[in-house]
Design an enzyme around this catalytic site. Sequence first.
Site, PDB file in Angstrom:
ATOM      1  N   GLU A 165       0.797  -1.241   0.000  1.00  0.00           N
ATOM      2  CA  GLU A 165       0.000   0.000   0.000  1.00  0.00           C
ATOM      3  C   GLU A 165       0.828   1.290   0.000  1.00  0.00           C
ATOM      4  O   GLU A 165       0.587   2.192   0.789  1.00  0.00           O
ATOM      5  CB  GLU A 165      -0.960  -0.015   1.199  1.00  0.00           C
ATOM      6  CG  GLU A 165      -1.885  -1.220   1.172  1.00  0.00           C
ATOM      7  CD  GLU A 165      -2.803  -1.327   2.382  1.00  0.00           C
ATOM      8  OE1 GLU A 165      -2.766  -0.450   3.255  1.00  0.00           O
ATOM      9  OE2 GLU A 165      -3.559  -2.316   2.439  1.00  0.00           O
ATOM     10  N   ASN A 170       1.969  -5.140  -3.183  1.00  0.00           N
ATOM     11  CA  ASN A 170       0.568  -5.448  -2.886  1.00  0.00           C
ATOM     12  C   ASN A 170      -0.191  -4.160  -2.588  1.00  0.00           C
ATOM     13  O   ASN A 170       0.302  -3.302  -1.850  1.00  0.00           O
ATOM     14  CB  ASN A 170       0.547  -6.362  -1.643  1.00  0.00           C
ATOM     15  CG  ASN A 170      -0.805  -6.984  -1.352  1.00  0.00           C
ATOM     16  OD1 ASN A 170      -1.370  -7.650  -2.223  1.00  0.00           O
ATOM     17  ND2 ASN A 170      -1.324  -6.773  -0.158  1.00  0.00           N
ATOM     18  N   HIS A 178     -10.764  -5.754  -2.498  1.00  0.00           N
ATOM     19  CA  HIS A 178     -11.828  -5.548  -1.506  1.00  0.00           C
ATOM     20  C   HIS A 178     -12.962  -4.829  -2.228  1.00  0.00           C
ATOM     21  O   HIS A 178     -12.819  -3.663  -2.602  1.00  0.00           O
ATOM     22  CB  HIS A 178     -11.324  -4.645  -0.370  1.00  0.00           C
ATOM     23  CG  HIS A 178     -10.198  -5.244   0.414  1.00  0.00           C
ATOM     24  ND1 HIS A 178     -10.344  -6.381   1.175  1.00  0.00           N
ATOM     25  CD2 HIS A 178      -8.908  -4.862   0.582  1.00  0.00           C
ATOM     26  CE1 HIS A 178      -9.188  -6.670   1.763  1.00  0.00           C
ATOM     27  NE2 HIS A 178      -8.298  -5.769   1.417  1.00  0.00           N
ATOM     28  N   GLU A 181      -6.469 -10.418  -1.150  1.00  0.00           N
ATOM     29  CA  GLU A 181      -7.291 -10.218   0.057  1.00  0.00           C
ATOM     30  C   GLU A 181      -8.762 -10.160  -0.330  1.00  0.00           C
ATOM     31  O   GLU A 181      -9.522  -9.338   0.179  1.00  0.00           O
ATOM     32  CB  GLU A 181      -6.894  -8.911   0.772  1.00  0.00           C
ATOM     33  CG  GLU A 181      -5.454  -8.869   1.204  1.00  0.00           C
ATOM     34  CD  GLU A 181      -5.064  -7.564   1.916  1.00  0.00           C
ATOM     35  OE1 GLU A 181      -5.940  -6.833   2.411  1.00  0.00           O
ATOM     36  OE2 GLU A 181      -3.849  -7.292   1.972  1.00  0.00           O
ATOM     37  N   ASP A 199     -12.458 -10.001  -0.791  1.00  0.00           N
ATOM     38  CA  ASP A 199     -13.737 -10.069  -0.087  1.00  0.00           C
ATOM     39  C   ASP A 199     -14.707  -9.144  -0.791  1.00  0.00           C
ATOM     40  O   ASP A 199     -14.314  -8.134  -1.370  1.00  0.00           O
ATOM     41  CB  ASP A 199     -13.621  -9.790   1.425  1.00  0.00           C
ATOM     42  CG  ASP A 199     -12.949  -8.482   1.781  1.00  0.00           C
ATOM     43  OD1 ASP A 199     -12.698  -7.655   0.890  1.00  0.00           O
ATOM     44  OD2 ASP A 199     -12.676  -8.287   2.976  1.00  0.00           O
TER      45      ASP A 199
END
Length: 492
Positions: free
Chosen positions: A171, A213, A249, A278, A280
């Site tokens: 990030e 990432n 996300h 990640e 979701d």
Amino acid sequence: MNQVSARSSGRRTTPPRLRAALASIATGLVAVGTTVVLAASASAGTTLGAAAAETGRYFGTAVAVNRLSDSVYVGILNREFTSVTAENEMKWDATEPSPNQFTYASGDKLVSHAEAYGMRVRGHALAWHQQQPRWTAVLSGTALRNAMLNHVTQVATHYRGRIDAWNVVNEAFADGGSGGRRDSNLQRTGDDWIEAAFRAARAADPGAKLCYNDYNTDGQNPKSNGVYAMVRDFRARGVPIDCVGFQSHFTAQSPVPADYQANLQRFVDLGVEVQITELDIEGSGSSQADSYSRVVRACLAISRCTGITVSGIRDTDSWRSSATPLLFDGNGTRKPAYASTLDALNAGGTTVPPTTPPPTTPPPTTTPPPTTTPPPTTTPPPTTTPPPTTTPPPGDGDCATSVSLNSWSGGFVATVKVTAGPAGLDGWVVNLTLPSDATVTAVWSAQSTGTAGAVSFRSVSYNSAVGAGAGTEFGFQGTGSGPTGTATCARA
Ligand code: G2I
């Protein structure tokens, strides 16, 4: 160490298929009782991991290590998943709570579990502006850069040979339209902090894939354009980067972008692998199920999209549980999104080509070294200023050094252990002479003077006090060949 390394690289290439075949056979046996018909069992995986493995991919989940005592959680984990990522346990605050004091118990527990069940491990994350230990708050400039590089080196070394892929930097790009870096304490140490972290990680664990990432980079937008430009630059200059992780996300406001697959593909076209790291998706029922299916199909359409990780198991395990974003409900029951994900995996797609392990001889010799650490933007604390010329000469038995060298064609990382004599130390300085082709490009846990020829390294605030007979370590990275002569150590 080599043995472990070899086992790990092997795991990346063959076992997923083998595991898939075994899982399918086992499933076939269960499904049809004693009337064994193996032909039918070969095509459909009945778990996420087995279905993904049919195409050479893994299907992983983030794991909170304290939930490994929950039998429902662990039952699903072991049945469905072939890769794990530590949700918090390998982050900087968890692994280095005090300067240069490392705690690996929770991370180790996860890695051991993964190894016992044949799962891969994605390391998360070596350098990130969040979840840093409190002691980094007072650091800036060279001291913070060195602390970060030491952290990367120590953690990646600890897990060497046991990590499939590391999120080396997490990030680091800004949200919004700038396409530039996020402001952070790490960014303020100089733009080259990211490449310095990747080089240190490669030197520490040459067998792990090294990834950048981020989130909100899932479609083409200014932020993903910024990451894209960085990856292209790294590949062109030989900075060791192997993969890009897309967190993915998704919410009602920020759904799976229309150009999701195209965006993944353009990164692959730069020569890196991509992974969904990640995943979701907020929601429920068929709309959530459809979104999961789209994500899986996008990955399976790209041969170098090598795996998918969801960011937890049950909705109640999620860091945003009210969004019910995962594949299992709070009771551990499969949701419609589970079925659509499994179906999409079983529909197949491209097959992941056999993995070429990352080079074991990193930075190419043709690449110029990164610029040396830029001057700190803030003045380093006075304890880190270079030694005065009036420093008394070394007294006999003040301290001793031992140097361990990790070198490759064109570069090296040296780790130097300083051991205090019977009187202990309140500060130390180590002098050594580098071969004529060597240049120091990064230093951690010491303040250096000089980058070529005769160089010296002085203790910094957090490692100057060394008790009688105790030791502390610092390190440095360079181009050319590493030091071969004796390093001398003295009280400072
Ligand atoms: O920020 C959400 C995710 C974005 N991408 C990177 C991921 O590493 C990040 O994960 C989440 C974890 O799932 C949470 O569990 O990162 C959060 C912190 O940014 C994690 O939350 C923290 C809480 O904020 C702490 O209060 C708590 O002590 O989890 C810690 C351990 O349970």
